[in-house]
Design an enzyme around this catalytic site. Structure first.
Site: not given
Length: 306
Positions: A141-143
């Site tokens: 998942i994105d940062r």
């Protein structure tokens, strides 16, 4: 494209006259143009068996060969970083990833990643299928997205989970806060996602190429100038929810890439949370579902948007 992979293309009439780097981007839109330019410069792309330049114009009948070199190994330092563990057994670890934490090491992020943390926590018990840089990592998942993320402790579990992800059978429910008034209480967004035709660092809904993507949504609460929403993914493309919601005029709050670059709520990235993940456990064969509590800053946003 994966390391060690070899690909071959034939130039047809629809691509004649394109620059070599642009042709490669058209064939694999999920890869950046700069990545191909570096491959070409380093001699990993051949045109009719010979090295070529990125700006070379391709001709009908020419053959393009690409070899993806092995990733440069970089030692990963196990770090004693606290983990919010939602579930753990001998095969799996499910963590609630905090905002701002990168999943695996990369250029500029060699320390402080989730991989550094799980290497300390799990010691030697991590799958090795994704190589030295991503031990245990079967999805990302994105940062700046928080929430549920699976880590595999052995290769058998990794194979089982990866297969379910590929078949789109993993249940993934997200919560997010978007801008504006969403007219439909629930709906379905379908649109192929690929690299943005101009800004190759972004993804976008594309008319040609890209990968099929479907997002289901429903409005949980509509506020004065924003909406609290739930999303369920049929597919899991890069930045899928962010791109799909921006495409219908309701970008996520705090998303300066796909939404308001001024970021009026002064958020550290998009207001998006991977709440629930459900799948068939690789050892027991039983369905397992785990949820991560919605982050506290969502409530602060709610109060500010009412």
């Amino acid at each position: 494209m994966e390391t060690g992979q070899f690909k071959q293309f034939q130039i047809d009439e629809t691509n004649e006259g394109l620059r070599l780097d642009k042709f490669l981007c058209r064939q694999t839109p999920e890869v950046t143009r700069s990545f191909f330019q570096k491959l070409i410069k380093d001699g990993h792309v051949l045109l009719d068996g010979m090295p070529a330049k990125a700006n070379c114009k391709v001709k009908i009948g020419q053959r393009v060969d690409i070899t993806i070199p092995p990733a440069e190994e970089m030692p990963i330092v196990p770090e004693d970083i606290p983990l919010d563990i939602l579930y753990e057994d001998q095969d799996l670890l499910i963590v609630n990833k905090p905002k701002g934490m990168v999943v695996h090491p990369s250029a500029g992020h060699s320390l402080g990643t989730l991989v550094n943390a799980v290497m300390f926590h799990c010691k030697e018990s991590l799958s090795g299928i994704n190589g030295e840089l991503r031990p245990g990592i079967v999805h990302r998942i994105d940062r700046d997205t928080t929430g549920s993320l699976i880590v595999c402790k052995n290769d058998e579990s990794h194979v089982h989970i990866a297969k379910q992800i590929k078949e789109h059978s993993v249940k993934r429910i997200y919560r997010g806060i978007v801008s504006g008034t969403v007219k439909e209480a629930e709906g379905r967004i379908e649109g192929n996602i690929g690299r943005h035709p101009v800004d190759r660092k972004k993804m976008s809904v594309v008319q040609q190429g890209g990968k099929p993507a479907v997002t289901h949504y429903r409005v949980l609460e509509q506020w004065r100038n924003a909406a609290y929403m739930e999303f369920q993914l049929e597919t899991g493309r890069t930045h899928q929810i962010r791109v799909h919601m921006a495409s219908i005029g309701h970008p996520l709050l705090g998303d300066i890439i796909y939404g308001n670059s001024k970021n009026p709520y002064h958020l550290e990235g998009q207001a998006l949370h991977a709440m629930t993940i459900g799948f068939i456990h690789p050892r027991t064969g039983e369905y397992l579902e785990v949820s991560a509590p919605v982050p506290e800053y969502f409530e602060r946003l709610r109060r500010g948007c009412l």
